[in-house]
Design a protein around this motif. Structure first.
Motif, PDB file in Angstrom:
ATOM      1  N   UNK A  38       0.835  -1.203   0.000  1.00  0.00           N
ATOM      2  CA  UNK A  38       0.000   0.000   0.000  1.00  0.00           C
ATOM      3  C   UNK A  38       0.869   1.253   0.000  1.00  0.00           C
ATOM      4  N   UNK A  39       1.981   1.209   0.732  1.00  0.00           N
ATOM      5  CA  UNK A  39       2.899   2.336   0.749  1.00  0.00           C
ATOM      6  C   UNK A  39       3.505   2.590  -0.622  1.00  0.00           C
ATOM      7  N   UNK A  40       3.805   1.512  -1.333  1.00  0.00           N
ATOM      8  CA  UNK A  40       4.342   1.647  -2.691  1.00  0.00           C
ATOM      9  C   UNK A  40       3.308   2.269  -3.617  1.00  0.00           C
ATOM     10  N   UNK A  82      -3.619  -3.011  -9.680  1.00  0.00           N
ATOM     11  CA  UNK A  82      -2.276  -2.512  -9.369  1.00  0.00           C
ATOM     12  C   UNK A  82      -1.752  -3.083  -8.056  1.00  0.00           C
ATOM     13  N   UNK A  83      -2.582  -3.068  -7.006  1.00  0.00           N
ATOM     14  CA  UNK A  83      -2.102  -3.520  -5.696  1.00  0.00           C
ATOM     15  C   UNK A  83      -1.837  -5.025  -5.706  1.00  0.00           C
ATOM     16  N   UNK A  84      -2.658  -5.776  -6.441  1.00  0.00           N
ATOM     17  CA  UNK A  84      -2.436  -7.222  -6.510  1.00  0.00           C
ATOM     18  C   UNK A  84      -1.182  -7.574  -7.306  1.00  0.00           C
ATOM     19  N   UNK A  85      -0.797  -6.699  -8.214  1.00  0.00           N
ATOM     20  CA  UNK A  85       0.443  -6.941  -8.957  1.00  0.00           C
ATOM     21  C   UNK A  85       1.671  -6.671  -8.088  1.00  0.00           C
ATOM     22  N   UNK A  86       1.515  -5.840  -7.054  1.00  0.00           N
ATOM     23  CA  UNK A  86       2.617  -5.540  -6.134  1.00  0.00           C
ATOM     24  C   UNK A  86       2.746  -6.632  -5.067  1.00  0.00           C
ATOM     25  N   UNK A  87       1.618  -7.132  -4.615  1.00  0.00           N
ATOM     26  CA  UNK A  87       1.605  -8.134  -3.543  1.00  0.00           C
ATOM     27  C   UNK A  87       2.120  -9.484  -4.030  1.00  0.00           C
TER      28      UNK A  87
END
Length: 253
Positions: A38-40, A82-87
């Protein structure tokens, strides 16, 4: 100071690689991983509050957490993608919903539910997601013993020792076993759970099913409030947080 908006995230995760939900020193946790992602995305520190803690190796079909954002920092249309691609692959965010400012992922929850899975034959697809037992228990006796949970409120005998809680009272709403082919599922729901409670209950009920303790002993055990008298905790890998229920009026969409 700018106004903030509060959001609820609904997510699921496979707990195998994590040392539980809550951030701790020198350990890889779900909360730490989520806050980093989330910070990213938002390019600022984000702190989340979960509906409750899951222990090392415990999974979640459904977990809920909340976090606050300044009013001018809104999640974009492609936030979920987007967030699922980071996680990492073990964590998935399913939804984000704005809620009232006083809504709280933990304290606003009305009901929580867990499922525990036991398998009776080797299954490579469930190796990390179930307790593999080699003897079939008496499910009828286990269901009879589980009904004792509905007759009591204090469950200190199933709590981890040295737990920082003000009381050990829980309102158990339902507790039952379900046989599905080569799987045995334990379903339990309550207004709250103590640390290690469900795994201790499963371990104790399995002792009933295997003839190591009788059905009638459950009431006496619960009244004793003594963790040493309960069964050994079932392995973490079979436990899933399965549902968190809130009143609909906390949501703004």
């Amino acid at each position: 100071m700018s106004e903030t908006k509060r959001y609820f995230l609904e997510l699921s995760y496979k707990g195998t690689p994590f040392h539980g939900w809550q951030i701790q020193k020198n350990a890889f946790t779900v909360q730490e991983c989520l806050e980093s992602a989330l910070g990213t995305y938002f390019r600022r520190p984000i702190f989340v509050v979960g509906s409750g803690r899951t222990d090392t190796g415990v999974h979640a079909f459904m977990q809920v957490c909340h976090f606050d954002l300044e009013e001018n920092m809104l999640p974009g249309e492609n936030f979920l993608k987007a967030i699922n691609s980071i996680l990492p692959k073990e964590i998935s965010i399913h939804s984000i919903r704005p809620v009232k400012q006083d809504a709280h992922a933990r304290f606003s929850a009305r009901k929580r539910a867990y499922v525990y899975r036991i398998i009776f034959r080797k299954n490579p697809f469930l190796n990390e997601l179930a307790w593999h037992c080699f003897t079939n228990p008496d499910v009828e006796k286990m269901n009879e013993a589980a009904q004792a949970l509905l007759r009591h409120e204090d469950f200190e005998c199933f709590s981890k020792v040295h737990t920082d809680v003000k009381h050990f009272r829980c309102e158990i709403i339902s507790a039952y076993w379900e046989q599905k082919d080569h799987q045995l599922l334990f379903h339990i729901s309550a207004n709250r759970f103590l640390r290690g409670m469900v795994r201790a209950i499963v371990g104790t009920l399995m002792e009933v099913g295997l003839g190591m303790r009788n059905v009638e002993s459950m009431d006496e055990l619960i009244r004793s409030r003594d963790r040493a008298l309960a069964g050994k905790a079932a392995p973490a890998k079979g436990l899933f947080l399965s549902q968190i229920v809130y009143k609909e009026d906390i949501y703004l969409d």
